[in-house]
Design a protein around this motif. Structure first.
Motif, PDB file in Angstrom:
ATOM      1  N   CYS A 135       0.840  -1.174   0.000  1.00  0.00           N
ATOM      2  CA  CYS A 135       0.000   0.000   0.000  1.00  0.00           C
ATOM      3  C   CYS A 135       0.882   1.232   0.000  1.00  0.00           C
ATOM      4  O   CYS A 135       2.069   1.159   0.310  1.00  0.00           O
ATOM      5  N   LEU A 136       0.321   2.373  -0.392  1.00  0.00           N
ATOM      6  CA  LEU A 136       1.041   3.632  -0.346  1.00  0.00           C
ATOM      7  C   LEU A 136       0.825   4.261   1.013  1.00  0.00           C
ATOM      8  O   LEU A 136      -0.304   4.502   1.417  1.00  0.00           O
ATOM      9  N   GLY A 137       1.934   4.499   1.713  1.00  0.00           N
ATOM     10  CA  GLY A 137       1.795   5.103   3.021  1.00  0.00           C
ATOM     11  C   GLY A 137       1.265   4.121   4.035  1.00  0.00           C
ATOM     12  O   GLY A 137       0.979   2.966   3.740  1.00  0.00           O
ATOM     13  N   LYS A 138       1.100   4.562   5.239  1.00  0.00           N
ATOM     14  CA  LYS A 138       0.602   3.728   6.331  1.00  0.00           C
ATOM     15  C   LYS A 138      -0.760   4.218   6.756  1.00  0.00           C
ATOM     16  O   LYS A 138      -0.968   5.400   6.975  1.00  0.00           O
ATOM     17  N   PRO A 139      -1.783   3.320   6.818  1.00  0.00           N
ATOM     18  CA  PRO A 139      -3.118   3.760   7.208  1.00  0.00           C
ATOM     19  C   PRO A 139      -3.090   4.435   8.568  1.00  0.00           C
ATOM     20  O   PRO A 139      -2.392   3.993   9.481  1.00  0.00           O
ATOM     21  N   ARG A 140      -3.841   5.494   8.701  1.00  0.00           N
ATOM     22  CA  ARG A 140      -3.902   6.193   9.974  1.00  0.00           C
ATOM     23  C   ARG A 140      -4.600   5.351  11.042  1.00  0.00           C
ATOM     24  O   ARG A 140      -5.492   4.579  10.747  1.00  0.00           O
ATOM     25  N   ASN A 141      -4.165   5.538  12.270  1.00  0.00           N
ATOM     26  CA  ASN A 141      -4.767   4.879  13.428  1.00  0.00           C
ATOM     27  C   ASN A 141      -4.576   3.367  13.436  1.00  0.00           C
ATOM     28  O   ASN A 141      -5.275   2.667  14.147  1.00  0.00           O
ATOM     29  N   LEU A 142      -3.657   2.840  12.608  1.00  0.00           N
ATOM     30  CA  LEU A 142      -3.395   1.406  12.618  1.00  0.00           C
ATOM     31  C   LEU A 142      -2.399   1.097  13.727  1.00  0.00           C
ATOM     32  O   LEU A 142      -1.268   1.594  13.703  1.00  0.00           O
ATOM     33  N   PRO A 143      -2.777   0.329  14.742  1.00  0.00           N
ATOM     34  CA  PRO A 143      -1.861   0.074  15.849  1.00  0.00           C
ATOM     35  C   PRO A 143      -0.670  -0.756  15.405  1.00  0.00           C
ATOM     36  O   PRO A 143      -0.804  -1.676  14.603  1.00  0.00           O
ATOM     37  N   LEU A 144       0.505  -0.420  15.900  1.00  0.00           N
ATOM     38  CA  LEU A 144       1.695  -1.188  15.587  1.00  0.00           C
ATOM     39  C   LEU A 144       1.667  -2.521  16.326  1.00  0.00           C
ATOM     40  O   LEU A 144       1.122  -2.630  17.413  1.00  0.00           O
ATOM     41  N   MET A 145       2.272  -3.536  15.718  1.00  0.00           N
ATOM     42  CA  MET A 145       2.384  -4.825  16.374  1.00  0.00           C
ATOM     43  C   MET A 145       3.560  -4.781  17.340  1.00  0.00           C
ATOM     44  O   MET A 145       4.659  -4.366  16.977  1.00  0.00           O
ATOM     45  N   LYS A 146       3.334  -5.180  18.579  1.00  0.00           N
ATOM     46  CA  LYS A 146       4.388  -5.221  19.577  1.00  0.00           C
ATOM     47  C   LYS A 146       4.727  -6.667  19.900  1.00  0.00           C
ATOM     48  O   LYS A 146       3.851  -7.461  20.225  1.00  0.00           O
ATOM     49  N   ILE A 147       6.015  -6.979  19.816  1.00  0.00           N
ATOM     50  CA  ILE A 147       6.485  -8.337  20.051  1.00  0.00           C
ATOM     51  C   ILE A 147       7.580  -8.301  21.108  1.00  0.00           C
ATOM     52  O   ILE A 147       8.528  -7.516  21.012  1.00  0.00           O
ATOM     53  N   LEU A 148       7.437  -9.139  22.120  1.00  0.00           N
ATOM     54  CA  LEU A 148       8.428  -9.230  23.188  1.00  0.00           C
ATOM     55  C   LEU A 148       9.235 -10.516  23.022  1.00  0.00           C
ATOM     56  O   LEU A 148       8.669 -11.614  22.994  1.00  0.00           O
ATOM     57  N   VAL A 149      10.552 -10.385  22.889  1.00  0.00           N
ATOM     58  CA  VAL A 149      11.449 -11.533  22.760  1.00  0.00           C
ATOM     59  C   VAL A 149      12.127 -11.772  24.104  1.00  0.00           C
ATOM     60  O   VAL A 149      12.826 -10.887  24.614  1.00  0.00           O
ATOM     61  N   VAL A 150      11.919 -12.947  24.672  1.00  0.00           N
ATOM     62  CA  VAL A 150      12.468 -13.274  25.987  1.00  0.00           C
ATOM     63  C   VAL A 150      13.500 -14.382  25.838  1.00  0.00           C
ATOM     64  O   VAL A 150      13.169 -15.539  25.556  1.00  0.00           O
ATOM     65  N   ASP A 151      14.767 -14.032  26.001  1.00  0.00           N
ATOM     66  CA  ASP A 151      15.862 -15.002  25.914  1.00  0.00           C
ATOM     67  C   ASP A 151      17.069 -14.406  26.611  1.00  0.00           C
ATOM     68  O   ASP A 151      17.329 -13.208  26.496  1.00  0.00           O
ATOM     69  N   ASP A 152      17.825 -15.239  27.327  1.00  0.00           N
ATOM     70  CA  ASP A 152      18.972 -14.706  28.069  1.00  0.00           C
ATOM     71  C   ASP A 152      20.223 -14.583  27.210  1.00  0.00           C
ATOM     72  O   ASP A 152      21.262 -14.125  27.696  1.00  0.00           O
ATOM     73  N   HIS A 153      20.151 -14.964  25.935  1.00  0.00           N
ATOM     74  CA  HIS A 153      21.293 -14.829  25.032  1.00  0.00           C
ATOM     75  C   HIS A 153      21.049 -13.670  24.060  1.00  0.00           C
ATOM     76  O   HIS A 153      20.103 -13.705  23.265  1.00  0.00           O
ATOM     77  N   ALA A 154      21.917 -12.668  24.122  1.00  0.00           N
ATOM     78  CA  ALA A 154      21.746 -11.476  23.294  1.00  0.00           C
ATOM     79  C   ALA A 154      21.825 -11.808  21.806  1.00  0.00           C
ATOM     80  O   ALA A 154      21.102 -11.214  20.992  1.00  0.00           O
TER      81      ALA A 154
END
Length: 270
Positions: free
Chosen positions: A38-57
């Motif tokens: 699509c052209l541009g980003k739709p307004r008011n579209l929430p970003l996806m948040k992802i949490l990565v849990v690991d003790d190795h960087a």
């Protein structure tokens, strides 16, 4: 002035300013399903948040590449232990996905998984672990994980697994679905012919609707709301499904259905 820019074509000069330099973007909700642009980003579209849990960087860093393929606009958070995980979840209640390593330095990963599912039932938790034995996979799924991805899996496999989870499915490693590991959940045969269809097991259309929601990891209350059924009715359907599949719990039911290769009816999602 126009005569000062002879290298620009007449067509480019005629374009309105806002269309002169269009930029293609990948919306967060389109990339996993259909690779749409699509052209541009739709307004008011929430970003996806992802949490990565690991003790190795290094592992956390490597996962960034896979997750960027899942959705370029994702906000990727990191935690190296259980304490940081709970702080991140408290600070970001809109997290969509948690990738959880079971081998953490400050707490048992399974107890962490159980607490995350209890406190945040709407958040999908996928286990990413070096261990891939059947016992660990079954325990993680029983505690509410929406998938179990071995760390040894290729990036393409991880990406497909996460796409399946976001589509409402539960990812189980293929080796766990191998027939030799499923002798106690195998569906009986009749006259030497394997029973392969829901009708052969006597499942009704409504029970198939319930089973489809079970495959999405929905609990009984969620199934009640989705199908507009009373909770005792749903419990009866679940009991009948487990009995028909010759299994004792929902996790074994998911594995049995995957093994049978059933195509379940589409059901409304919450």
């Amino acid at each position: 002035m126009e005569h000062d820019r002879p290298h620009l074509s007449a067509r480019r000069r005629a374009l309105p300013p806002e269309r002169e330099w269009p930029t293609k973007r990948y919306p967060a909700d389109a990339l996993p399903f259909g690779m749409q642009y699509c052209l541009g980003k739709p307004r008011n579209l929430p970003l996806m948040k992802i949490l990565v849990v690991d003790d190795h960087a290094l592992i956390r860093e490597a996962l960034h590449g896979v997750l960027r393929k899942l959705t370029r606009d994702a906000v990727i958070l990191e935690a190296s232990n259980c304490a940081q995980t709970m702080e991140a979840v408290a600070s970001h209640p809109d997290i969509n996905l948690i990738l959880l390593d079971l081998n953490l330095p400050d707490r048992d990963g399974f107890s962490m998984l159980a607490e995350l599912r209890e406190r945040n039932p709407a958040v999908s938790v996928v286990v990413l672990s070096a261990a891939q034995d059947r016992a660990n996979v079954m325990k993680a799924l029983d505690l509410g994980a929406m998938g179990y991805i071995p760390k040894s899996a290729r990036n393409e496999v991880m990406l497909s697994a996460l796409q399946l989870v976001f589509a409402g499915g539960i990812y189980i490693p293929p080796e766990i679905l191998a027939r030799e590991h499923l002798s106690h959940t195998a569906v009986p045969t009749a006259g030497g012919r394997a029973i392969v269809s829901p009708a052969d097991l006597g499942l009704t259309d409504r029970q198939l609707d319930v089973l489809a929601l079970m495959m999405q990891g929905k609990n009984n209350k969620s199934i009640c709301r989705t199908l507009n059924l009373a909770e005792p009715t749903v419990k009866n359907h679940v009991t009948a499904i487990l009995k028909a599949l010759k299994v004792t719990n929902r996790t074994e039911a998911v594995i049995a259905v995957n093994e049978l290769g059933w195509k379940l009816p589409a059901t409304p999602k919450q």
